[in-house]
Scaffold this active site. Structure first.
Site, PDB file in Angstrom:
ATOM      1  N   CYS A 195      35.325  46.405  58.945  1.00  0.00           N
ATOM      2  CA  CYS A 195      36.207  46.925  58.179  1.00  0.00           C
ATOM      3  C   CYS A 195      36.435  45.143  57.884  1.00  0.00           C
ATOM      4  O   CYS A 195      36.118  44.393  58.282  1.00  0.00           O
ATOM      5  CB  CYS A 195      37.825  47.403  58.913  1.00  0.00           C
ATOM      6  SG  CYS A 195      37.778  48.635  59.221  1.00  0.00           S
TER       7      CYS A 195
HETATM    8  N1  GLN Z   1      36.271  51.488  64.715  1.00  0.00           N
HETATM    9  C1  GLN Z   1      37.514  51.407  63.541  1.00  0.00           C
HETATM   10  C2  GLN Z   1      37.393  52.848  62.220  1.00  0.00           C
HETATM   11  O1  GLN Z   1      36.407  53.394  62.911  1.00  0.00           O
HETATM   12  C3  GLN Z   1      37.598  50.465  62.464  1.00  0.00           C
HETATM   13  C4  GLN Z   1      36.077  50.128  61.668  1.00  0.00           C
HETATM   14  C5  GLN Z   1      35.445  49.208  61.116  1.00  0.00           C
HETATM   15  O2  GLN Z   1      36.546  47.857  61.649  1.00  0.00           O
HETATM   16  N2  GLN Z   1      34.816  48.663  60.607  1.00  0.00           N
HETATM   17  O3  GLN Z   1      38.773  53.199  62.011  1.00  0.00           O
END
Ligand code: GLN
Length: 262
Positions: free
Chosen positions: A2
């Site tokens: 993210c």
């Molecule tokens: N692991 C978290 C989620 O799936 C954040 C994902 C990310 O940073 N890509 O929401």
């Protein structure tokens, strides 16, 4: 992985001035991020923005940390209504994120950051290694009701519950994030833990195995973002393994930004 962003300043700005208008706004980072470490190519599994409602912020007799929250489980670029709203809404403080769901985790609105409670907004960029097994002991430190009311069955939602428990126990926001990072790295080594927490008046953030930058603005505002929003020299990269704390200034007093080793 993210991408996320927080801003706090003395004067209201539109959501669009941070999220959709700059050349490398969060909107662009949702389909063309440039510094995705550790997998993922786009951030298309949803997005969210929480912002502080200005009129109530200025009235100390009211809930000074009143927020509005807009989240969707669609890509930001598909939501024309959001793009319209963002140009019209102004705030002095916000936390926003675009999501690339970790494999095996649900794609749903409730799993999109920012998460909100008690006038605070939280985002996690990264992954907890060995989820969920590695976190069983830490989860057991929470009250059962906190587990029953997790925002989503994701690592990020559990990290938020752990942060909230520390805040409820009287830790300040920086200590709460640092404590959760230390405990999580002990339980799940190699986790990527860029945490971001805002309360309308300050921003605290960690950089653990993911990109993070910040910049100050001439009016005393501070923006913290996974990736710089433009090519301005004012952007400063936050070294890996750091804790950032930022409070806004004014046009006459510079903002207070500290970056310390975790
Ligand atoms: N692991 C978290 C989620 O799936 C954040 C994902 C990310 O940073 N890509 O929401």
């Amino acid at each position: 992985m993210c991408r996320h962003l927080a801003h706090v300043g003395p004067t209201p700005v539109t959501l669009a001035s941070l999220l959709t208008e700059p050349p490398h706004a969060l909107l662009v980072q949702s389909y063309a991020p440039t510094d995705m470490r550790g997998g993922g190519t786009v951030n298309a599994d949803g997005f969210g923005v929480g912002w502080y409602v200005r009129d109530l912020l200025s009235d100390s007799s009211e809930d000074h940390a009143r927020t509005a929250l807009y989240r969707r489980d669609d890509p930001m670029w598909t939501d024309a209504s959001f793009l319209d709203l963002a140009a019209a809404v102004e705030t002095t403080a916000l936390v926003a994120a675009v999501r690339s769901a970790t494999v095996g985790m649900p794609v749903s609105t409730a799993a999109c950051a920012p998460f909100r409670a008690d006038g605070r907004l939280f985002s996690h960029n990264g992954v907890v290694r060995g989820w969920p097994h590695t976190m069983a002991d830490l989860a057991a430190t929470l009250a059962p009701v906190d587990l029953l009311t997790l925002d989503a069955a994701t690592d990020s939602a559990l990290l938020w519950a752990l942060v909230r428990a520390r805040l409820a126990a009287g830790k300040d926001p920086a200590d709460a994030l640092a404590g959760v990072v230390a405990d999580t790295l002990a339980a799940a080594p190699g986790s990527r833990l860029n945490l971001l927490l805002g309360d309308g008046e300050q921003i605290v953030a960690t950089a653990v195995d993911h990109a993070l930058s910040y910049r100050t603005h001439p009016d005393g505002a501070v923006t913290v973002a996974s990736e710089p929003l433009d090519l301005d020299d004012a952007w400063v990269a936050v070294p890996d393994g750091s804790l950032l704390a930022a409070r806004p200034g004014t046009p006459h007093d510079p903002p207070a930004v500290t970056v310390t080793a975790l």
